[in-house]
Write a protein that holds these residues in place. Sequence first.
Motif, mmCIF file in Angstrom:
data_model
loop_
_atom_site.group_PDB
_atom_site.id
_atom_site.type_symbol
_atom_site.label_atom_id
_atom_site.label_comp_id
_atom_site.label_asym_id
_atom_site.label_seq_id
_atom_site.Cartn_x
_atom_site.Cartn_y
_atom_site.Cartn_z
ATOM 1 N N GLU A 188 -4.379 -4.253 -2.953
ATOM 2 C CA GLU A 188 -3.449 -3.795 -3.994
ATOM 3 C C GLU A 188 -3.270 -2.276 -4.018
ATOM 4 O OE1 GLU A 188 -1.012 -4.235 -7.447
ATOM 5 O OE2 GLU A 188 -2.236 -5.936 -6.803
ATOM 6 N N SER A 189 -4.365 -1.537 -3.932
ATOM 7 C CA SER A 189 -4.309 -0.085 -4.125
ATOM 8 C C SER A 189 -3.977 0.693 -2.860
ATOM 9 C CB SER A 189 -5.651 0.415 -4.681
ATOM 10 O OG SER A 189 -6.701 0.170 -3.765
ATOM 11 N N VAL A 190 -3.897 0.010 -1.704
ATOM 12 C CA VAL A 190 -3.722 0.746 -0.452
ATOM 13 C C VAL A 190 -2.414 0.456 0.281
ATOM 14 C CG1 VAL A 190 -6.209 0.957 -0.117
ATOM 15 C CG2 VAL A 190 -4.988 -0.965 0.918
ATOM 16 N N VAL A 191 -1.758 -0.667 -0.031
ATOM 17 C CA VAL A 191 -0.556 -1.016 0.734
ATOM 18 C C VAL A 191 0.711 -0.564 0.018
ATOM 19 C CG1 VAL A 191 -1.712 -2.983 1.788
ATOM 20 C CG2 VAL A 191 -0.331 -3.336 -0.258
ATOM 21 N N VAL A 208 5.170 -2.616 -3.437
ATOM 22 C CA VAL A 208 4.122 -2.889 -4.424
ATOM 23 C C VAL A 208 4.322 -2.086 -5.697
ATOM 24 C CG1 VAL A 208 1.636 -2.815 -4.841
ATOM 25 C CG2 VAL A 208 2.499 -3.553 -2.614
ATOM 26 N N GLU A 209 4.710 -0.835 -5.569
ATOM 27 C CA GLU A 209 4.906 -0.001 -6.765
ATOM 28 C C GLU A 209 6.076 -0.512 -7.596
ATOM 29 O OE1 GLU A 209 4.043 2.678 -9.584
ATOM 30 O OE2 GLU A 209 2.839 2.217 -7.802
ATOM 31 N N GLU A 210 7.117 -0.999 -6.935
ATOM 32 C CA GLU A 210 8.259 -1.550 -7.675
ATOM 33 C C GLU A 210 7.879 -2.827 -8.418
ATOM 34 O OE1 GLU A 210 11.748 -2.079 -5.363
ATOM 35 O OE2 GLU A 210 12.128 0.078 -5.130
ATOM 36 N N LEU A 211 6.983 -3.616 -7.841
ATOM 37 C CA LEU A 211 6.505 -4.812 -8.539
ATOM 38 C C LEU A 211 5.849 -4.423 -9.864
ATOM 39 C CD1 LEU A 211 4.867 -6.989 -5.718
ATOM 40 C CD2 LEU A 211 7.026 -7.410 -6.897
ATOM 41 N N ARG A 212 5.050 -3.374 -9.808
ATOM 42 C CA ARG A 212 4.353 -2.933 -11.015
ATOM 43 C C ARG A 212 5.322 -2.354 -12.042
ATOM 44 N NH1 ARG A 212 -0.083 -1.506 -7.238
ATOM 45 N NH2 ARG A 212 0.931 0.473 -6.768
ATOM 46 N N GLN A 213 6.265 -1.529 -11.561
ATOM 47 C CA GLN A 213 7.164 -0.846 -12.486
ATOM 48 C C GLN A 213 8.303 -1.730 -12.992
ATOM 49 O OE1 GLN A 213 8.538 2.864 -10.828
ATOM 50 N NE2 GLN A 213 6.517 3.800 -10.838
ATOM 51 N N ASN A 214 8.940 -2.468 -12.096
ATOM 52 C CA ASN A 214 10.135 -3.237 -12.472
ATOM 53 C C ASN A 214 9.825 -4.639 -12.988
ATOM 54 O OD1 ASN A 214 11.496 -0.994 -11.571
ATOM 55 N ND2 ASN A 214 12.112 -1.903 -9.621
ATOM 56 N N GLY A 216 6.477 -5.585 -13.737
ATOM 57 C CA GLY A 216 5.272 -5.549 -14.548
ATOM 58 C C GLY A 216 4.184 -6.483 -14.066
ATOM 59 N N VAL A 217 4.135 -6.705 -12.748
ATOM 60 C CA VAL A 217 3.131 -7.612 -12.191
ATOM 61 C C VAL A 217 2.350 -6.916 -11.088
ATOM 62 C CG1 VAL A 217 4.451 -9.680 -12.734
ATOM 63 C CG2 VAL A 217 4.739 -8.589 -10.494
ATOM 64 N N SER A 218 1.129 -7.354 -10.907
ATOM 65 C CA SER A 218 0.308 -6.858 -9.807
ATOM 66 C C SER A 218 0.632 -7.643 -8.542
ATOM 67 C CB SER A 218 -1.175 -7.026 -10.147
ATOM 68 O OG SER A 218 -1.508 -8.403 -10.203
ATOM 69 N N LEU A 219 0.091 -7.189 -7.427
ATOM 70 C CA LEU A 219 0.285 -7.903 -6.163
ATOM 71 C C LEU A 219 -0.329 -9.303 -6.247
ATOM 72 C CD1 LEU A 219 1.399 -7.649 -3.309
ATOM 73 C CD2 LEU A 219 -0.795 -6.690 -2.592
ATOM 74 N N ALA A 220 -1.496 -9.398 -6.879
ATOM 75 C CA ALA A 220 -2.143 -10.703 -7.042
ATOM 76 C C ALA A 220 -1.310 -11.628 -7.927
ATOM 77 C CB ALA A 220 -3.543 -10.530 -7.619
ATOM 78 N N ASP A 221 -0.707 -11.066 -8.978
ATOM 79 C CA ASP A 221 0.158 -11.866 -9.854
ATOM 80 C C ASP A 221 1.366 -12.394 -9.079
ATOM 81 O OD1 ASP A 221 -1.437 -11.470 -12.087
ATOM 82 O OD2 ASP A 221 -0.343 -9.674 -12.725
ATOM 83 N N LYS A 222 1.949 -11.543 -8.234
ATOM 84 C CA LYS A 222 3.096 -11.957 -7.433
ATOM 85 C C LYS A 222 2.694 -13.075 -6.474
ATOM 86 C CE LYS A 222 7.458 -11.417 -6.347
ATOM 87 N NZ LYS A 222 8.534 -11.627 -7.343
ATOM 88 N N TYR A 223 1.508 -12.943 -5.897
ATOM 89 C CA TYR A 223 0.996 -13.971 -4.994
ATOM 90 C C TYR A 223 0.908 -15.305 -5.729
ATOM 91 C CZ TYR A 223 -1.976 -16.083 -1.387
ATOM 92 O OH TYR A 223 -2.487 -16.904 -0.408
ATOM 93 N N ARG A 224 0.303 -15.270 -6.909
ATOM 94 C CA ARG A 224 0.157 -16.506 -7.689
ATOM 95 C C ARG A 224 1.515 -17.093 -8.063
ATOM 96 N NH1 ARG A 224 -3.679 -12.994 -10.272
ATOM 97 N NH2 ARG A 224 -5.811 -13.488 -9.603
ATOM 98 N N GLY A 225 2.453 -16.212 -8.380
ATOM 99 C CA GLY A 225 3.776 -16.684 -8.754
ATOM 100 C C GLY A 225 4.509 -17.353 -7.608
ATOM 101 N N ILE A 226 4.299 -16.843 -6.393
ATOM 102 C CA ILE A 226 4.985 -17.384 -5.224
ATOM 103 C C ILE A 226 4.330 -18.677 -4.748
ATOM 104 C CG2 ILE A 226 5.429 -17.001 -2.763
ATOM 105 C CD1 ILE A 226 5.993 -14.066 -3.443
ATOM 106 N N TYR A 227 3.002 -18.677 -4.699
ATOM 107 C CA TYR A 227 2.307 -19.800 -4.080
ATOM 108 C C TYR A 227 1.744 -20.795 -5.089
ATOM 109 C CZ TYR A 227 2.707 -16.786 -0.039
ATOM 110 O OH TYR A 227 3.203 -15.982 0.952
ATOM 111 N N GLY A 228 1.831 -20.490 -6.365
ATOM 112 C CA GLY A 228 1.391 -21.422 -7.383
ATOM 113 C C GLY A 228 -0.067 -21.787 -7.256
#
Length: 236
Positions: A188-191, A208-214, A216-228
């Motif tokens: 999360e913090s390096v890519v 990754v930064e746009e995910l957080r700003q636009n 409001g989700v972390s990379l892990a949250d996005k992963y969970r959202g995509i793969y359920g």
Amino acid sequence: MLESFGVTKKFLGKTAVDSISMKLEPGHIYAMLGPNGSGKTTWMKMAAGLIKPTSGFIKYNNESVGVESRKHVAYMSTEPFFYDWMTVGDVGKYYQDFFEDFSMEVYDEMLQEMNLEKTLKCKELSSGMMAKVKVAVTMARDAKVYMLDEPLNGIDLLARDEVLNAIIRHAGEDKILLVSSHLVEELESVVDYAIFISNAHLVGIYEVEELRQNEGVSLADKYRGIYGSVEMGGAC
């Protein structure tokens, strides 16, 4: 620049990668994410010039990947690729014989950073120690593209930051760094960008930064959202 144009790879009728198109640019760190069997490793091997696509093509700096591109692409596979009789020092000599851009000085420096002795026998290394050797010998090349397939496998929690920091320090700002991993939180913090692959298809590429700003989700949250409910597993 590394570009994939409608790349498909089939093995005995099974599609491992299906029509993936994307572009990776120097100066960025990319995470390639997805469950087991999604196609990450297959795509990386094609980009490294180790296997050929069934259709489509991959180009490095506008030239099709192949013998010439291998001089500029450093690929670390998930599989062990050293002989049991080798010491950690022998691994460096082995790479020095094969790659003109390999630096024994950089290799020694990375081994020191990771607290590894050159006299250690490969057959006696733990999975975590072997993972560190693989990272060190790959990053000791002065390549233009680094592709690391599950570099944190077998490395304990306390050593992961150390290994990731060493990878980033030695990659350089003008390089392409692509890391495949199922340890999403550690990346999360390096890519800069995350490439999501599922069932052989490209789901999307996200900054990754746009995910957080636009969003409001972390990379892990996005992963969970995509793969359920897909369980995070090992290398694929």
